[in-house]
Design an enzyme around this catalytic site. Structure first.
Site, PDB file in Angstrom:
ATOM      1  N   SER A 126       0.832  -1.206   0.000  1.00 42.15           N
ATOM      2  CA  SER A 126       0.000   0.000   0.000  1.00 42.15           C
ATOM      3  C   SER A 126       0.862   1.249   0.000  1.00 42.15           C
ATOM      4  O   SER A 126       1.954   1.261   0.569  1.00 42.15           O
ATOM      5  CB  SER A 126      -0.879   0.000   1.253  1.00 42.15           C
ATOM      6  OG  SER A 126      -1.480   1.270   1.441  1.00 42.15           O
ATOM      7  N   TYR A 150      -1.415  -0.358  10.574  1.00 41.28           N
ATOM      8  CA  TYR A 150      -1.661  -0.987   9.270  1.00 41.28           C
ATOM      9  C   TYR A 150      -0.448  -0.767   8.363  1.00 41.28           C
ATOM     10  O   TYR A 150       0.084  -1.710   7.769  1.00 41.28           O
ATOM     11  CB  TYR A 150      -2.919  -0.410   8.612  1.00 41.28           C
ATOM     12  CG  TYR A 150      -3.064  -0.786   7.163  1.00 41.28           C
ATOM     13  CD1 TYR A 150      -2.776   0.140   6.161  1.00 41.28           C
ATOM     14  CD2 TYR A 150      -3.453  -2.065   6.792  1.00 41.28           C
ATOM     15  CE1 TYR A 150      -2.876  -0.207   4.825  1.00 41.28           C
ATOM     16  CE2 TYR A 150      -3.561  -2.419   5.461  1.00 41.28           C
ATOM     17  CZ  TYR A 150      -3.272  -1.477   4.484  1.00 41.28           C
ATOM     18  OH  TYR A 150      -3.368  -1.822   3.154  1.00 41.28           O
ATOM     19  N   LYS A 154       2.378  -3.454   6.583  1.00 42.29           N
ATOM     20  CA  LYS A 154       2.689  -3.527   5.147  1.00 42.29           C
ATOM     21  C   LYS A 154       4.189  -3.329   4.919  1.00 42.29           C
ATOM     22  O   LYS A 154       4.828  -4.047   4.155  1.00 42.29           O
ATOM     23  CB  LYS A 154       1.880  -2.492   4.362  1.00 42.29           C
ATOM     24  CG  LYS A 154       0.410  -2.821   4.207  1.00 42.29           C
ATOM     25  CD  LYS A 154       0.201  -4.175   3.517  1.00 42.29           C
ATOM     26  CE  LYS A 154      -1.259  -4.523   3.335  1.00 42.29           C
ATOM     27  NZ  LYS A 154      -1.457  -5.854   2.694  1.00 42.29           N
TER      28      LYS A 154
HETATM   29  C1  WQD Z   1      -9.362   9.908   0.674  1.00 38.49           C
HETATM   30  C2  WQD Z   1      -9.548  11.414   0.814  1.00 38.49           C
HETATM   31  C3  WQD Z   1      -9.860  12.134   3.080  1.00 38.49           C
HETATM   32  C4  WQD Z   1     -13.741  10.114   3.604  1.00 38.49           C
HETATM   33  C5  WQD Z   1      -6.909   4.872   2.844  1.00 38.49           C
HETATM   34  C6  WQD Z   1      -5.880   4.067   3.543  1.00 38.49           C
HETATM   35  C7  WQD Z   1      -4.919   3.486   2.550  1.00 38.49           C
HETATM   36  C8  WQD Z   1      -5.651   2.698   1.507  1.00 38.49           C
HETATM   37  C9  WQD Z   1      -6.714   3.556   0.850  1.00 38.49           C
HETATM   38  C10 WQD Z   1      -5.461   0.354   2.105  1.00 38.49           C
HETATM   39  C11 WQD Z   1      -8.792  12.010   2.005  1.00 38.49           C
HETATM   40  C12 WQD Z   1     -11.116  12.406   2.261  1.00 38.49           C
HETATM   41  C13 WQD Z   1     -12.552  10.579   3.073  1.00 38.49           C
HETATM   42  C14 WQD Z   1     -14.752  11.032   3.947  1.00 38.49           C
HETATM   43  C15 WQD Z   1     -13.350  12.836   3.213  1.00 38.49           C
HETATM   44  N1  WQD Z   1      -6.199   1.523   2.075  1.00 38.49           N
HETATM   45  N2  WQD Z   1     -12.362  11.921   2.878  1.00 38.49           N
HETATM   46  N3  WQD Z   1     -14.516  12.377   3.737  1.00 38.49           N
HETATM   47  O1  WQD Z   1      -7.082   7.858   3.646  1.00 38.49           O
HETATM   48  O2  WQD Z   1      -6.200   8.257   1.282  1.00 38.49           O
HETATM   49  O3  WQD Z   1      -6.288   5.947   2.198  1.00 38.49           O
HETATM   50  O4  WQD Z   1      -7.567   4.058   1.902  1.00 38.49           O
HETATM   51  O5  WQD Z   1      -4.410   0.118   1.572  1.00 38.49           O
HETATM   52  O6  WQD Z   1      -4.039   2.631   3.246  1.00 38.49           O
HETATM   53  O7  WQD Z   1      -5.155   4.956   4.386  1.00 38.49           O
HETATM   54  O8  WQD Z   1      -8.394   7.100   1.627  1.00 38.49           O
HETATM   55  O9  WQD Z   1     -10.743   7.255   0.974  1.00 38.49           O
HETATM   56  O10 WQD Z   1     -10.173   7.388   3.455  1.00 38.49           O
HETATM   57  O11 WQD Z   1      -9.628   9.313   1.949  1.00 38.49           O
HETATM   58  O12 WQD Z   1     -13.164  14.061   3.031  1.00 38.49           O
HETATM   59  O13 WQD Z   1     -15.875  10.680   4.469  1.00 38.49           O
HETATM   60  O14 WQD Z   1     -10.935  11.688   1.059  1.00 38.49           O
HETATM   61  O15 WQD Z   1      -9.594  13.204   3.990  1.00 38.49           O
HETATM   62  O16 WQD Z   1      -8.348  13.304   1.626  1.00 38.49           O
HETATM   63  P1  WQD Z   1      -6.959   7.418   2.239  1.00 38.49           P
HETATM   64  P2  WQD Z   1      -9.820   7.712   2.040  1.00 38.49           P
END
Ligand code: WQD
Length: 342
Positions: A126, A150, A154
């Protein structure tokens, strides 16, 4: 060499899409999954897509007896390893469960592979291993660090694979660092199917579009980005799946171990994704600006050039493909669940 693959975690969101891509590429695939994070009817839906009944072993990656029996009963020449816990938030609350499944899991898998004389493994890593990067475009040589349990599992798994390879030069390893998977197979039969209100952006937008949540909470509007919201490199899950087929083929045909990013190289903001999902579902989805989410970074975006050079991998789908296919999936999944009375 035949083309027999053991796909651990193959009933999950990403695993099921990799299963479809492997079958399409002519591989024989066995799914090894404990179904903790996958619906029991995924194999039936995979049969609808591929036209063949999947070979499924329902077992836990920590169950050495089942794993050994699996390797004794079938002749594999590669493992694609996805079976792991994958929630950053959950890993902070339950780190020991993550260390057990994700780290003990890969150790047991590698021991049983060695016992069975199996040499090729593709590992699901990841972009989280990049910690809190400042670079706008991340090459594989970027500094790595862990900012949550997590990410620690990884990064540790990558290092275990590297040490195992140092001890056994015959081990062929493909490490794939996923950026942000999104979207669903065009059939609408498989997709991201979280069993509780999701943390990730795309599945949460799907809940808002379905009317199961009143609005999207936009976590942070004061980032140093064009519209103030977080930037991520979203990659369509079907592109991601194809990256695994190319990784497996590279190990098979060239015995060339590799560690590559799987991303598009294009950063998309939360507000841009909100707009795209609104267009996909045909109505303006509401949002509320909230403070930044703890642990979030300004930008995660891949430099995708190494995957192109080594695997010949390039993404083909864009943000609208991700949102349209996600919306198609969640609508069909909702009607399926209503018909089942779920
Ligand atoms: C994306 C963007 C949030 C939800 C995570 C894991 C990573 C991988 C992918 C496993 C950010 C914003 C989100 C919401 C928002 N998983 N957001 N409102 O955090 O980049 O990555 O998932 O491998 O390891 O860390 O993904 O989709 O949670 O967030 O504003 O209700 O959307 O702040 O900028 P992230 P995400």
């Amino acid at each position: 060499m035949t083309k027999q693959v053991l796909l651990t975690g193959g009933a999950g969101y990403i695993g099921s899409h990799i299963y479809v891509a492997l079958i399409a590429a002519g591989y024989d695939v066995t799914i090894y999954d404990n179904f903790d994070n996958a619906s029991k009817d995924v194999p039936d839906r995979l049969e609808q897509i591929t036209g063949q009944k999947p070979d499924v072993i329902e077992a836990d990656i920590l169950d050495r007896t089942s794993l050994r029996a699996c390797f004794s009963s079938r002749k594999f020449d590669a493992v694609i390893h996805l079976a792991a816990r994958k929630s950053v938030a959950e890993s902070v609350a339950r780190p020991l469960d993550y260390f057990e499944t994700n780290i003990a899991g890969i150790i047991i898998l590698l021991q049983e592979m060695e016992r069975a004389g199996l040499k090729d493994i593709v590992f699901s890593s990841s972009a989280t291993v990049y910690g809190h990067p400042e670079q706008k475009s991340l090459p594989e040589t970027a500094e790595v660090s862990h900012t949550n349990p997590y990410g620690f599992t990884k990064l540790t798994s990558e290092q275990i694979l590297s040490q195992a390879q140092a001890a056994d030069a015959g081990l062929n390893v493909g490490i794939l660092r996923y950026f942000n998977p999104a979207g669903a197979h065009p059939s609408g039969l498989i997709g991201d199917d979280p069993n509780s209100l999701p943390n990730n952006l795309l599945p949460y937008l799907a809940e808002v579009a379905l009317g199961n949540a009143p609005h999207l909470n936009v976590f942070g509007t004061d980032y140093d980005t064009p519209d103030g919201t977080g930037l991520r490199d979203y990659i369509h899950v079907d592109d991601l799946a194809r990256g695994h087929v190319l990784s497996r083929a590279t190990l098979l045909d060239k015995q060339c171990s590799h560690l590559v990013n799987l991303g598009t190289g294009r950063a998309v903001s939360v507000m841009e994704m909100l707009k795209a999902y609104s267009a996909a579902c045909g109505r303006n989805l509401r949002h509320k600006n909230q403070p930044r989410r703890a642990g979030d970074v300004t930008i995660y975006c891949a430099d995708p050039s190494l995957a192109k050079r080594i695997l010949g991998f390039e993404t083909t789908k864009d943000v609208m493909d991700m949102c349209n296919s996600s919306w198609n999936w969640v609508q069909k999944n909702k009607s399926r669940n209503e018909m089942k009375g779920d």
